[in-house]
Scaffold this motif. Structure first.
Motif, PDB file in Angstrom:
ATOM      1  N   GLN A   1       3.604   2.528   2.760  1.00  0.00           N
ATOM      2  CA  GLN A   1       4.530   3.432   2.049  1.00  0.00           C
ATOM      3  C   GLN A   1       5.353   2.636   1.032  1.00  0.00           C
ATOM      4  O   GLN A   1       6.559   2.825   0.894  1.00  0.00           O
TER       5      GLN A   1
ATOM      6  N   LYS B   1       4.933   2.020  -2.683  1.00  0.00           N
ATOM      7  CA  LYS B   1       4.257   2.278  -3.964  1.00  0.00           C
ATOM      8  C   LYS B   1       4.877   1.413  -5.058  1.00  0.00           C
ATOM      9  O   LYS B   1       6.090   1.490  -5.302  1.00  0.00           O
TER      10      LYS B   1
ATOM     11  N   GLU C   1       0.865  -1.182   0.000  1.00  0.00           N
ATOM     12  CA  GLU C   1       0.000   0.000   0.000  1.00  0.00           C
ATOM     13  C   GLU C   1       0.898   1.227   0.000  1.00  0.00           C
ATOM     14  O   GLU C   1       1.839   1.306   0.784  1.00  0.00           O
ATOM     15  N   LYS C   2       0.591   2.182  -0.885  1.00  0.00           N
ATOM     16  CA  LYS C   2       1.496   3.331  -0.991  1.00  0.00           C
ATOM     17  C   LYS C   2       1.321   4.331   0.156  1.00  0.00           C
ATOM     18  O   LYS C   2       2.208   5.117   0.440  1.00  0.00           O
ATOM     19  N   GLU C   3       0.174   4.299   0.828  1.00  0.00           N
ATOM     20  CA  GLU C   3      -0.044   5.222   1.955  1.00  0.00           C
ATOM     21  C   GLU C   3       0.444   4.561   3.247  1.00  0.00           C
ATOM     22  O   GLU C   3       0.927   3.438   3.217  1.00  0.00           O
ATOM     23  N   ASN C   4       0.237   5.277   4.391  1.00  0.00           N
ATOM     24  CA  ASN C   4       0.689   4.650   5.647  1.00  0.00           C
ATOM     25  C   ASN C   4      -0.442   4.032   6.455  1.00  0.00           C
ATOM     26  O   ASN C   4      -0.249   3.606   7.584  1.00  0.00           O
TER      27      ASN C   4
ATOM     28  N   GLU D   1      -6.256  11.939  -6.986  1.00  0.00           N
ATOM     29  CA  GLU D   1      -6.587  11.933  -5.554  1.00  0.00           C
ATOM     30  C   GLU D   1      -6.841  13.378  -5.115  1.00  0.00           C
ATOM     31  O   GLU D   1      -6.382  13.818  -4.068  1.00  0.00           O
TER      32      GLU D   1
ATOM     33  N   LYS E   1      -7.356   4.691   2.721  1.00  0.00           N
ATOM     34  CA  LYS E   1      -7.191   6.150   2.712  1.00  0.00           C
ATOM     35  C   LYS E   1      -7.976   6.804   1.552  1.00  0.00           C
ATOM     36  O   LYS E   1      -8.329   7.966   1.621  1.00  0.00           O
ATOM     37  N   HIS E   2      -8.247   6.056   0.497  1.00  0.00           N
ATOM     38  CA  HIS E   2      -8.861   6.697  -0.669  1.00  0.00           C
ATOM     39  C   HIS E   2     -10.348   6.361  -0.805  1.00  0.00           C
ATOM     40  O   HIS E   2     -11.098   6.647   0.127  1.00  0.00           O
TER      41      HIS E   2
END
Ligand SMILES: Cc1cc2nc3c(=O)[nH]c(=O)nc-3n(C[C@H](O)[C@H](O)[C@H](O)COP(=O)(O)OP(=O)(O)OC[C@H]3O[C@@H](n4cnc5c(N)ncnc54)[C@H](O)[C@@H]3O)c2cc1C
Length: 399
Positions: free
Chosen positions: A170, A172, A34-37, A278, A41-42
């Motif tokens: 984090q 991506k 997952e690119k977020e932490n 986003e 999130k989206h």
């Protein structure tokens, strides 16, 4: 970093897919990137929180079958895992005579899709369900419910952790390479090697799939959905969920009122072209993403077909008075002052080259990869069913 499967995307679809994979085969070694932490999130964390019944979808389509199966799986899951939800039902309201045949079509679709106890409502019966609503006819859908999908996603994550699935935040994915019969997913910090890659990358699903599908013939077009919230003292105007009759030419349901599982009542979402995938604020712009959308031949055709609807949505986005006017069709008492800003979500809507907004769920396959490329609403409701379908596809490839 050797795995059986690498899943890209920690939204509800990626998490549900990983969950169904380990349910089918607990011995699988799975990495989820997952690119977020955080998860969700989206789209998953910014949606309307409705458990859809499946009433709208074309019988036999992936949306219809996965929604109904996913609905049942989701309810069972929430019960088992103590995720709060409520099956409060919703009404769909025809606000003028012209909408009555469209409402009748929705009723027939609901029956074809196997829904029971749908109830047609006359003008006065509508008020028994929602005293402040105005309409000429309506339909009560008892199956519809509400849930907080962020909590659902976190519950999936918890189970995945317990099952030993490794979630890398984090992380991506920037490339997918084929080497020695294996798939290598490259991230800025490490490379993940596996037999199979599955991507569920939401607003970037075309980009990620495009890393190993050469002839991608769709592009994700981002449509922001903006919400208002009813002020606390006006929440009495809405008991549960109130929807208009949707425009059958458009993939969105029209601004509606939703009592949220986490509390409060939301009004919206509209559907405006986002200038950034986003991009949650009107001022969010990513020029390269925006020009890419404009350059896509399918988008130009969509714009040509729906420019009038698009301009109307844009106008309502900038004018609270116009947004309020749209809401007043359902509840005439609502005033501009009753609404406060309620945030936004961005929908990933696939658009093909010929100008079609892809209506159904869409999954691309190569010999070593499965890419979920169009998973718009009701994909949160359907997540466990989509996950089950993808896990079944994966099983065939790995055996
Ligand atoms: C405004 C709005 C209202 C909606 N209302 C409802 C509703 O009421 N009921 C319903 O059932 N559905 C609803 N939906 C639809 C539903 O939210 C989505 O269909 C669902 O959340 C899609 O899940 P997803 O996992 O595919 O996408 P997402 O939740 O967007 O997750 C994709 C994930 O992939 C990650 N990612 C992307 N690229 C990469 C990369 N290169 N490497 C690593 N990670 C990456 C992203 O960071 C993201 O976390 C709504 C959607 C919106 C936007």
């Amino acid at each position: 970093m050797n795995y059986n499967i690498t899943v890209i995307g920690g939204g509800i679809v990626g998490l549900a897919t990983a969950l169904q994979l380990v349910r089918k085969n607990p011995a699988l070694k799975i990495a989820l990137l997952e690119k977020e932490n955080v998860v969700a999130k989206h789209q998953t964390g910014n949606n309307s929180g409705v458990i859809h019944s499946g009433i709208y979808y074309k019988p036999g389509s992936l949306k219809a079958t996965n929604c109904i199966r996913g609905y049942n799986l989701l309810i069972d899951f929430c019960r088992e895992q103590n995720v709060p939800f409520e099956l409060c039902g919703k009404i769909i309201v025809a606000t003028d005579e012209n909408e009555i045949p469209l409402l009748e079509n929705i009723y027939k679709r609901g029956i074809e899709n196997g829904l029971t106890n749908l109830k047609k409502l006359g003008e006065s019966e509508l008020k028994e369900y929602e005293p402040h609503v105005a309409g000429v006819e309506g339909l009560f859908v008892p199956q519809t419910g509400i849930v907080d999908y962020r909590l659902v996603a976190e519950a999936y994550q918890r189970i995945l952790n317990e099952a030993g699935v490794q979630i890398f935040f984090q992380s991506k994915a920037t490339a997918i390479l084929e080497k020695n019969g294996k798939q290598e997913v490259v991230t800025p910090s490490q490379t993940f090697i596996s037999d199979l890659v599955i991507s569920c990358a939401g607003l970037y699903s075309d980009k990620v799939a495009g890393m190993n599908v050469l002839d991608m013939n769709i592009k994700i077009v981002p449509f922001r959905g903006e919400y208002y919230k009813l002020k606390k003292e006006k929440e009495y105007l809405v008991k549960n969920l109130i929807y208009p009759v949707p425009d059958p030419n458009f993939p969105f349901l029209g601004v509606h009122f939703t009592r949220m599982a986490k509390g409060g009542v939301e009004a919206g979402p509209n559907a405006v072209l986002a200038f950034k995938r986003e991009g949650y604020k009107k001022t969010d712009v990513n020029l390269s993403e925006f020009f890419e959308t404009l350059a896509w031949p399918g988008f130009r055709k969509v714009a040509g077909k729906y420019w009038r609807t698009g301009l109307g949505e844009m106008y309502r986005s900038f004018s609270k008075a116009a947004f309020t006017k749209a809401l007043q069709k359902l509840i005439p008492e609502i005033q501009k002052e009753d609404l406060t800003d309620g945030g936004a979500g961005v929908r990933a809507q696939a658009c093909d080259r010929t100008g079609g907004l892809v209506d159904d769920f869409l999954i691309y396959e190569t010999s070593k990869a499965i890419h979920v490329c169009n998973a718009p609403s009701p994909a949160a409701t359907s997540s466990l069913a989509i996950g089950e379908t993808v896990a079944e596809m994966a099983k065939k490839r790995l055996s």
